[in-house]
Design a protein around this motif. Structure first.
Motif, PDB file in Angstrom:
ATOM      1  N   ARG A   1       0.811  -1.201   0.000  1.00 29.82           N
ATOM      2  CA  ARG A   1       0.000   0.000   0.000  1.00 29.82           C
ATOM      3  C   ARG A   1       0.856   1.268   0.000  1.00 29.82           C
ATOM      4  O   ARG A   1       0.574   2.234  -0.690  1.00 29.82           O
ATOM      5  N   VAL A   2       1.923   1.239   0.781  1.00 24.06           N
ATOM      6  CA  VAL A   2       2.747   2.433   0.957  1.00 24.06           C
ATOM      7  C   VAL A   2       3.845   2.510  -0.108  1.00 24.06           C
ATOM      8  O   VAL A   2       4.347   3.577  -0.418  1.00 24.06           O
ATOM      9  N   GLY A   3       4.179   1.335  -0.698  1.00 28.59           N
ATOM     10  CA  GLY A   3       5.226   1.319  -1.705  1.00 28.59           C
ATOM     11  C   GLY A   3       6.616   1.267  -1.105  1.00 28.59           C
ATOM     12  O   GLY A   3       7.518   1.996  -1.535  1.00 28.59           O
ATOM     13  N   VAL A   4       6.793   0.427  -0.089  1.00 28.13           N
ATOM     14  CA  VAL A   4       8.129   0.194   0.477  1.00 28.13           C
ATOM     15  C   VAL A   4       8.369  -1.314   0.549  1.00 28.13           C
ATOM     16  O   VAL A   4       7.432  -2.110   0.440  1.00 28.13           O
ATOM     17  N   HIS A   5       9.616  -1.709   0.730  1.00 33.57           N
ATOM     18  CA  HIS A   5       9.938  -3.128   0.875  1.00 33.57           C
ATOM     19  C   HIS A   5       9.329  -3.654   2.173  1.00 33.57           C
ATOM     20  O   HIS A   5       9.196  -2.915   3.130  1.00 33.57           O
ATOM     21  N   ARG A   6       8.986  -4.960   2.185  1.00 35.78           N
ATOM     22  CA  ARG A   6       8.325  -5.479   3.393  1.00 35.78           C
ATOM     23  C   ARG A   6       9.236  -5.449   4.614  1.00 35.78           C
ATOM     24  O   ARG A   6       8.769  -5.311   5.747  1.00 35.78           O
ATOM     25  N   ASN A   7      10.567  -5.543   4.393  1.00 35.79           N
ATOM     26  CA  ASN A   7      11.482  -5.412   5.538  1.00 35.79           C
ATOM     27  C   ASN A   7      11.391  -4.016   6.145  1.00 35.79           C
ATOM     28  O   ASN A   7      11.500  -3.841   7.358  1.00 35.79           O
ATOM     29  N   THR A   8      11.228  -3.031   5.266  1.00 36.97           N
ATOM     30  CA  THR A   8      11.072  -1.660   5.740  1.00 36.97           C
ATOM     31  C   THR A   8       9.775  -1.524   6.531  1.00 36.97           C
ATOM     32  O   THR A   8       9.760  -0.961   7.631  1.00 36.97           O
ATOM     33  N   ALA A   9       8.697  -2.075   5.972  1.00 38.00           N
ATOM     34  CA  ALA A   9       7.404  -2.006   6.655  1.00 38.00           C
ATOM     35  C   ALA A   9       7.486  -2.669   8.030  1.00 38.00           C
ATOM     36  O   ALA A   9       6.906  -2.189   9.002  1.00 38.00           O
ATOM     37  N   PHE A  10       8.245  -3.760   8.109  1.00 35.49           N
ATOM     38  CA  PHE A  10       8.398  -4.483   9.366  1.00 35.49           C
ATOM     39  C   PHE A  10       9.191  -3.637  10.379  1.00 35.49           C
ATOM     40  O   PHE A  10       8.806  -3.486  11.534  1.00 35.49           O
ATOM     41  N   ARG A  11      10.305  -3.060   9.904  1.00 36.72           N
ATOM     42  CA  ARG A  11      11.143  -2.232  10.784  1.00 36.72           C
ATOM     43  C   ARG A  11      10.369  -1.003  11.254  1.00 36.72           C
ATOM     44  O   ARG A  11      10.419  -0.621  12.412  1.00 36.72           O
ATOM     45  N   TRP A  12       9.646  -0.391  10.331  1.00 38.22           N
ATOM     46  CA  TRP A  12       8.855   0.799  10.667  1.00 38.22           C
ATOM     47  C   TRP A  12       7.812   0.491  11.725  1.00 38.22           C
ATOM     48  O   TRP A  12       7.544   1.298  12.588  1.00 38.22           O
ATOM     49  N   ARG A  13       7.213  -0.703  11.634  1.00 33.44           N
ATOM     50  CA  ARG A  13       6.161  -1.030  12.605  1.00 33.44           C
ATOM     51  C   ARG A  13       6.699  -0.917  14.025  1.00 33.44           C
ATOM     52  O   ARG A  13       6.058  -0.357  14.901  1.00 33.44           O
ATOM     53  N   HIS A  14       7.914  -1.429  14.233  1.00 36.10           N
ATOM     54  CA  HIS A  14       8.459  -1.396  15.585  1.00 36.10           C
ATOM     55  C   HIS A  14       8.834   0.019  16.008  1.00 36.10           C
ATOM     56  O   HIS A  14       8.706   0.368  17.178  1.00 36.10           O
ATOM     57  N   ARG A  15       9.284   0.812  15.045  1.00 32.55           N
ATOM     58  CA  ARG A  15       9.599   2.203  15.386  1.00 32.55           C
ATOM     59  C   ARG A  15       8.324   2.996  15.688  1.00 32.55           C
ATOM     60  O   ARG A  15       8.250   3.720  16.668  1.00 32.55           O
ATOM     61  N   PHE A  16       7.324   2.852  14.823  1.00 37.01           N
ATOM     62  CA  PHE A  16       6.101   3.643  14.958  1.00 37.01           C
ATOM     63  C   PHE A  16       5.249   3.185  16.138  1.00 37.01           C
ATOM     64  O   PHE A  16       4.418   3.936  16.629  1.00 37.01           O
ATOM     65  N   LEU A  17       5.467   1.943  16.576  1.00 44.21           N
ATOM     66  CA  LEU A  17       4.650   1.439  17.681  1.00 44.21           C
ATOM     67  C   LEU A  17       5.463   1.262  18.958  1.00 44.21           C
ATOM     68  O   LEU A  17       5.022   0.614  19.897  1.00 44.21           O
ATOM     69  N   HIS A  18       6.642   1.863  18.994  1.00 48.56           N
ATOM     70  CA  HIS A  18       7.500   1.701  20.171  1.00 48.56           C
ATOM     71  C   HIS A  18       6.797   2.162  21.451  1.00 48.56           C
ATOM     72  O   HIS A  18       6.966   1.565  22.514  1.00 48.56           O
ATOM     73  N   TRP A  19       6.007   3.206  21.345  1.00 45.12           N
ATOM     74  CA  TRP A  19       5.383   3.828  22.510  1.00 45.12           C
ATOM     75  C   TRP A  19       4.239   3.003  23.106  1.00 45.12           C
ATOM     76  O   TRP A  19       3.870   3.209  24.248  1.00 45.12           O
ATOM     77  N   VAL A  20       3.669   2.066  22.311  1.00 37.12           N
ATOM     78  CA  VAL A  20       2.422   1.441  22.781  1.00 37.12           C
ATOM     79  C   VAL A  20       2.595   0.622  24.061  1.00 37.12           C
ATOM     80  O   VAL A  20       1.663   0.495  24.844  1.00 37.12           O
ATOM     81  N   LYS A  21       3.822   0.104  24.278  1.00 36.63           N
ATOM     82  CA  LYS A  21       4.030  -0.695  25.480  1.00 36.63           C
ATOM     83  C   LYS A  21       3.883   0.150  26.755  1.00 36.63           C
ATOM     84  O   LYS A  21       3.581  -0.360  27.812  1.00 36.63           O
ATOM     85  N   LEU A  22       4.149   1.454  26.611  1.00 34.22           N
ATOM     86  CA  LEU A  22       4.096   2.348  27.774  1.00 34.22           C
ATOM     87  C   LEU A  22       2.740   3.022  27.919  1.00 34.22           C
ATOM     88  O   LEU A  22       2.486   3.732  28.884  1.00 34.22           O
TER      89      LEU A  22
END
Ligand code: ZN
Length: 324
Positions: free
Chosen positions: A116-137
């Motif tokens: 959907r975004v037009g990036v490699h799936r490894n990028t999408a995977f890495r981004w998920r952890h960066r963009f969702l880093h805060w949710v644990k707190l």
């Protein structure tokens, strides 16, 4: 491009036919995404821009890099930009970030999000952890009033691990033994009647009173009324800490009971479990080690708590997670 040259180019736009207009629009899309994200970063930061090294509030402009304004701290002299110290620092492809945030709000699994975004799936995977880093707190400090607690189970998964500590299951798979066993991850959810919710992955197998002490007690208001099913772990936990406790005997067909003026049931927390399982299904098996992240993601979206791209993105960049 110099101004007169631009004028000439710009006046030519009216001569374009439809396919040409469409091509120009497509070509400008990444730039539009970039402008949008830069404007949003500036809006969020402008109110309280602080040096990520010393927390100083006084800074002055200090050139540009990577499409971002740089600043120099008057106190410590270090330079920074509005993303320094956030999980997004030094991440590339800014023009695609807001599309990616939209994919997170839609709970898109990695591959569909990447397409959907037009990036490699490894990028999408890495981004998920960066963009969702805060949710644990991102959890409420306290559960108050009537607090329903119940556990739910997911098949333990070592998806993505190189070494398994047990024989591999055939694709997806199911537990060998019926009932609650060490093959299942236990997830405790507690929710008060105002909707505040906490969760914890307590470990493999049945829930224990000690795990309730570790995960629930610190969040539980001492005046709260804990409501659970007839699982003995809750009773032992409540007795040990002298908590108000009521149990519904679901196994005996009891769903709702009145005690004084209070309606005793665990239907809110069970509905939360149901939403969680339904939401997890498209991910086709979640690695146990990432389960807390998924639980946090789920809580962020629960009942539209975080509902817009701007809201989610603002939280991501307001969350400073490392000192340089
Ligand atoms: Zn400083």
């Amino acid at each position: 491009m110099k101004a007169p040259q631009f004028q000439k180019w710009f006046s030519g736009l009216t001569l374009l036919n439809q396919p040409q207009r469409s091509r120009v629009q497509q070509a400008l899309l990444p730039a539009a995404g970039l402008d949008q994200v830069i404007a949003l970063i500036d809006t969020v930061r402008a109110a309280g821009r602080r040096c990520p090294s010393c927390d100083g509030a006084a800074c002055h402009r200090h050139g540009h890099a990577n499409n971002l304004q740089r600043y120099r701290c008057r106190a410590c002299g270090r330079t920074f930009n509005d993303l320094s110290g956030t999980p997004l620092a030094r991440l590339r492809l800014k023009g695609k970030w807001l599309d990616y945030v939209a994919a997170l709000l839609d709970s898109a699994p990695v591959r569909p999000a990447a397409e959907r975004v037009g990036v490699h799936r490894n990028t999408a995977f890495r981004w998920r952890h960066r963009f969702l880093h805060w949710v644990k707190l991102d959890r409420p400090q306290r559960l108050t009033g009537i607090v329903e607690a119940d556990e739910t189970f997911l098949l333990e998964s070592q998806k993505g691990s190189r070494k398994l500590d047990r024989p591999a299951r055939r694709r997806g798979g199911r537990a060998k033994r019926p009932g609650i066993s060490r093959e299942l991850d236990c997830i405790l959810v507690a929710r008060d009647r105002s909707g505040q919710t906490i969760d914890a992955v307590t470990g493999r197998g049945a829930l224990t009173a000690a795990q309730l002490t570790r995960h629930l007690l610190p969040k539980l208001d001492r005046q709260a009324l804990l409501v659970s099913d007839a699982n003995a772990a809750y009773r032992a936990f409540a007795n040990k800490h002298r908590l108000n406790h009521q149990a519904v005997n679901l196994a005996a067909g009891e769903r709702v009971r009145r005690s004084m003026a209070v309606i005793i049931h665990v239907q809110n927390v069970n509905a939360y479990h149901a939403r969680l399982h339904q939401w997890l299904a498209p991910f086709r098996g979640v690695a146990s080690r990432y389960l807390p992240n998924y639980l946090g993601w789920r809580w962020a979206l629960d009942m539209g708590r975080i509902a817009t791209v701007e809201q989610l993105f603002s939280i991501v960049i307001s969350h400073i997670y490392m000192k340089r």
